[in-house]
Motif scaffolding. Structure first.
Motif, PDB file in Angstrom:
ATOM      1  N   ILE A 119      15.344   7.805  16.675  1.00  0.00           N
ATOM      2  CA  ILE A 119      16.593   8.256  16.044  1.00  0.00           C
ATOM      3  C   ILE A 119      16.290   9.329  15.014  1.00  0.00           C
ATOM      4  O   ILE A 119      16.966  10.355  14.948  1.00  0.00           O
ATOM      5  CB  ILE A 119      17.335   7.067  15.397  1.00  0.00           C
ATOM      6  N   GLU A 120      15.262   9.115  14.219  1.00  0.00           N
ATOM      7  CA  GLU A 120      14.894  10.096  13.200  1.00  0.00           C
ATOM      8  C   GLU A 120      14.447  11.413  13.821  1.00  0.00           C
ATOM      9  O   GLU A 120      14.724  12.477  13.269  1.00  0.00           O
ATOM     10  CB  GLU A 120      13.802   9.535  12.287  1.00  0.00           C
ATOM     11  N   ARG A 121      13.771  11.362  14.949  1.00  0.00           N
ATOM     12  CA  ARG A 121      13.382  12.599  15.644  1.00  0.00           C
ATOM     13  C   ARG A 121      14.612  13.399  16.068  1.00  0.00           C
ATOM     14  O   ARG A 121      14.652  14.620  15.925  1.00  0.00           O
ATOM     15  CB  ARG A 121      12.544  12.291  16.876  1.00  0.00           C
ATOM     16  N   ALA A 122      15.607  12.706  16.620  1.00  0.00           N
ATOM     17  CA  ALA A 122      16.830  13.393  17.048  1.00  0.00           C
ATOM     18  C   ALA A 122      17.560  13.980  15.846  1.00  0.00           C
ATOM     19  O   ALA A 122      18.072  15.099  15.909  1.00  0.00           O
ATOM     20  CB  ALA A 122      17.736  12.431  17.810  1.00  0.00           C
ATOM     21  N   ARG A 123      17.608  13.227  14.748  1.00  0.00           N
ATOM     22  CA  ARG A 123      18.263  13.743  13.540  1.00  0.00           C
ATOM     23  C   ARG A 123      17.539  14.983  13.013  1.00  0.00           C
ATOM     24  O   ARG A 123      18.168  15.956  12.608  1.00  0.00           O
ATOM     25  CB  ARG A 123      18.297  12.675  12.450  1.00  0.00           C
ATOM     26  N   TYR A 124      16.222  14.938  13.012  1.00  0.00           N
ATOM     27  CA  TYR A 124      15.424  16.062  12.521  1.00  0.00           C
ATOM     28  C   TYR A 124      15.690  17.312  13.370  1.00  0.00           C
ATOM     29  O   TYR A 124      15.925  18.398  12.841  1.00  0.00           O
ATOM     30  CB  TYR A 124      13.938  15.689  12.540  1.00  0.00           C
ATOM     31  N   MET A 125      15.679  17.146  14.692  1.00  0.00           N
ATOM     32  CA  MET A 125      15.932  18.282  15.576  1.00  0.00           C
ATOM     33  C   MET A 125      17.357  18.787  15.394  1.00  0.00           C
ATOM     34  O   MET A 125      17.601  20.003  15.393  1.00  0.00           O
ATOM     35  CB  MET A 125      15.686  17.871  17.027  1.00  0.00           C
ATOM     36  N   GLY A 126      18.302  17.876  15.225  1.00  0.00           N
ATOM     37  CA  GLY A 126      19.687  18.272  14.983  1.00  0.00           C
ATOM     38  C   GLY A 126      19.825  19.088  13.709  1.00  0.00           C
ATOM     39  O   GLY A 126      20.538  20.089  13.671  1.00  0.00           O
ATOM     40  N   ARG A 127      19.127  18.665  12.661  1.00  0.00           N
ATOM     41  CA  ARG A 127      19.190  19.403  11.385  1.00  0.00           C
ATOM     42  C   ARG A 127      18.593  20.797  11.532  1.00  0.00           C
ATOM     43  O   ARG A 127      19.115  21.760  10.956  1.00  0.00           O
ATOM     44  CB  ARG A 127      18.462  18.622  10.301  1.00  0.00           C
TER      45      ARG A 127
ATOM     46  N   SER B 106      26.716  23.839  16.634  1.00  0.00           N
ATOM     47  CA  SER B 106      27.538  22.785  17.235  1.00  0.00           C
ATOM     48  C   SER B 106      26.671  21.760  17.957  1.00  0.00           C
ATOM     49  O   SER B 106      26.901  20.551  17.864  1.00  0.00           O
ATOM     50  CB  SER B 106      28.539  23.381  18.222  1.00  0.00           C
ATOM     51  N   PHE B 107      25.680  22.234  18.685  1.00  0.00           N
ATOM     52  CA  PHE B 107      24.784  21.317  19.390  1.00  0.00           C
ATOM     53  C   PHE B 107      23.997  20.461  18.390  1.00  0.00           C
ATOM     54  O   PHE B 107      23.788  19.264  18.613  1.00  0.00           O
ATOM     55  CB  PHE B 107      23.835  22.086  20.312  1.00  0.00           C
ATOM     56  N   GLY B 108      23.575  21.065  17.277  1.00  0.00           N
ATOM     57  CA  GLY B 108      22.889  20.308  16.234  1.00  0.00           C
ATOM     58  C   GLY B 108      23.783  19.248  15.616  1.00  0.00           C
ATOM     59  O   GLY B 108      23.346  18.112  15.363  1.00  0.00           O
ATOM     60  N   LEU B 109      25.051  19.592  15.375  1.00  0.00           N
ATOM     61  CA  LEU B 109      26.009  18.601  14.857  1.00  0.00           C
ATOM     62  C   LEU B 109      26.200  17.461  15.850  1.00  0.00           C
ATOM     63  O   LEU B 109      26.277  16.295  15.470  1.00  0.00           O
ATOM     64  CB  LEU B 109      27.343  19.265  14.546  1.00  0.00           C
ATOM     65  N   TRP B 110      26.276  17.799  17.141  1.00  0.00           N
ATOM     66  CA  TRP B 110      26.417  16.773  18.163  1.00  0.00           C
ATOM     67  C   TRP B 110      25.196  15.845  18.175  1.00  0.00           C
ATOM     68  O   TRP B 110      25.335  14.622  18.292  1.00  0.00           O
ATOM     69  CB  TRP B 110      26.615  17.405  19.536  1.00  0.00           C
ATOM     70  N   MET B 111      23.985  16.420  18.059  1.00  0.00           N
ATOM     71  CA  MET B 111      22.768  15.592  18.028  1.00  0.00           C
ATOM     72  C   MET B 111      22.769  14.675  16.814  1.00  0.00           C
ATOM     73  O   MET B 111      22.401  13.504  16.916  1.00  0.00           O
ATOM     74  CB  MET B 111      21.517  16.479  18.021  1.00  0.00           C
ATOM     75  N   GLU B 112      23.155  15.205  15.669  1.00  0.00           N
ATOM     76  CA  GLU B 112      23.217  14.397  14.442  1.00  0.00           C
ATOM     77  C   GLU B 112      24.222  13.261  14.603  1.00  0.00           C
ATOM     78  O   GLU B 112      23.938  12.110  14.279  1.00  0.00           O
ATOM     79  CB  GLU B 112      23.587  15.296  13.263  1.00  0.00           C
ATOM     80  N   TYR B 113      25.402  13.585  15.122  1.00  0.00           N
ATOM     81  CA  TYR B 113      26.438  12.567  15.317  1.00  0.00           C
ATOM     82  C   TYR B 113      25.981  11.508  16.317  1.00  0.00           C
ATOM     83  O   TYR B 113      26.135  10.313  16.102  1.00  0.00           O
ATOM     84  CB  TYR B 113      27.739  13.220  15.809  1.00  0.00           C
ATOM     85  N   SER B 114      25.419  11.933  17.431  1.00  0.00           N
ATOM     86  CA  SER B 114      25.019  10.997  18.465  1.00  0.00           C
ATOM     87  C   SER B 114      23.888  10.094  18.005  1.00  0.00           C
ATOM     88  O   SER B 114      23.866   8.913  18.329  1.00  0.00           O
ATOM     89  CB  SER B 114      24.669  11.765  19.722  1.00  0.00           C
ATOM     90  N   SER B 115      22.966  10.609  17.208  1.00  0.00           N
ATOM     91  CA  SER B 115      21.878   9.761  16.712  1.00  0.00           C
ATOM     92  C   SER B 115      22.394   8.754  15.689  1.00  0.00           C
ATOM     93  O   SER B 115      21.941   7.612  15.650  1.00  0.00           O
ATOM     94  CB  SER B 115      20.750  10.603  16.117  1.00  0.00           C
ATOM     95  N   ARG B 116      23.345   9.152  14.883  1.00  0.00           N
ATOM     96  CA  ARG B 116      23.934   8.213  13.923  1.00  0.00           C
ATOM     97  C   ARG B 116      24.785   7.158  14.622  1.00  0.00           C
ATOM     98  O   ARG B 116      24.781   5.996  14.247  1.00  0.00           O
ATOM     99  CB  ARG B 116      24.788   8.950  12.897  1.00  0.00           C
ATOM    100  N   SER B 117      25.529   7.563  15.640  1.00  0.00           N
ATOM    101  CA  SER B 117      26.422   6.621  16.317  1.00  0.00           C
ATOM    102  C   SER B 117      25.654   5.556  17.091  1.00  0.00           C
ATOM    103  O   SER B 117      26.210   4.507  17.401  1.00  0.00           O
ATOM    104  CB  SER B 117      27.386   7.361  17.233  1.00  0.00           C
ATOM    105  N   ALA B 118      24.391   5.809  17.414  1.00  0.00           N
ATOM    106  CA  ALA B 118      23.588   4.810  18.120  1.00  0.00           C
ATOM    107  C   ALA B 118      23.381   3.559  17.271  1.00  0.00           C
ATOM    108  O   ALA B 118      23.108   2.486  17.811  1.00  0.00           O
ATOM    109  CB  ALA B 118      22.241   5.405  18.513  1.00  0.00           C
ATOM    110  N   THR B 119      23.508   3.684  15.972  1.00  0.00           N
ATOM    111  CA  THR B 119      23.267   2.539  15.085  1.00  0.00           C
ATOM    112  C   THR B 119      24.553   1.848  14.651  1.00  0.00           C
ATOM    113  O   THR B 119      24.498   0.778  14.068  1.00  0.00           O
ATOM    114  CB  THR B 119      22.509   2.985  13.825  1.00  0.00           C
ATOM    115  N   TRP B 120      25.717   2.412  14.928  1.00  0.00           N
ATOM    116  CA  TRP B 120      26.972   1.867  14.415  1.00  0.00           C
ATOM    117  C   TRP B 120      27.285   0.481  14.962  1.00  0.00           C
ATOM    118  O   TRP B 120      27.679  -0.411  14.235  1.00  0.00           O
ATOM    119  CB  TRP B 120      28.131   2.803  14.695  1.00  0.00           C
ATOM    120  N   ASP B 121      27.157   0.301  16.263  1.00  0.00           N
ATOM    121  CA  ASP B 121      27.482  -0.984  16.887  1.00  0.00           C
ATOM    122  C   ASP B 121      26.230  -1.796  17.215  1.00  0.00           C
ATOM    123  O   ASP B 121      26.287  -2.707  18.032  1.00  0.00           O
ATOM    124  CB  ASP B 121      28.283  -0.754  18.174  1.00  0.00           C
TER     125      ASP B 121
END
Length: 157
Positions: free
Chosen positions: A119-127, A32-47
């Motif tokens: 952002i890629e670092r956070a995604r990598y750790m989330g994965r 769940s924490f990994g999913l949250w990290m993945e979501y949060s890193s992706r959402s940083a680029t949305w707006d």
């Protein structure tokens, strides 16, 4: 009734008997924490708009596990003063050097600037956490199922 003291063998047996449930719970937590990290890193680029940002400074702090770094980003809009953003994310190893021009994302509403590398670092750790969580959950579920299969069923006579 007076409780008798727990012996070491009783304690070890209790810990081992609860281990599969603990593994499942930890697996779900890490996943769940990994999913949250993945979501949060992706959402940083949305707006945010993709822009070239300059690393104005790299702050250093001595943490519990060694030296930590926080880049300070600067972005110059057309005729305005540069926007400086000092985030709240401390990382190690150092992601950028002072003066680097990197691809980043600038949110015009909040003023937040984040680099693509961070952002890629956070995604990598989330994965990594997602994979660890799934493996731990499946392993714990397997142990629970295996233990249930080994336990003789109790039938009423």
């Amino acid at each position: 009734m007076i409780n008798r003291p727990t012996t070491l063998s009783d304690f070890i047996f209790k810990v081992i008997s609860e281990l599969p449930r603990t593994i499942v719970i930890l697996g779900v937590f890490f996943g769940s924490f990994g999913l949250w990290m993945e979501y949060s890193s992706r959402s940083a680029t949305w707006d945010a708009a993709e822009v070239e940002v300059t690393v104005a400074d790299v702050e250093t702090e001595l943490g519990e596990n060694g030296r930590m770094y926080r880049p300070v980003f600067a972005f110059e809009e057309s005729a305005r003063q540069p926007v400086i953003y000092r985030g709240n994310t401390w990382v190690s190893p150092k992601p950028h050097e002072v003066g680097d021009v990197v691809t980043g994302f600038y949110n015009y509403e909040t003023g937040e600037i984040v680099s693509l590398e961070m952002i890629e670092r956070a995604r990598y750790m989330g994965r990594i956490l997602i994979v660890f969580g799934v493996v731990a959950t499946l392993f714990g579920a397997f142990l629970l199922r295996w233990r249930k299969a080994k336990t003789p069923s109790k039938t009423l006579k």
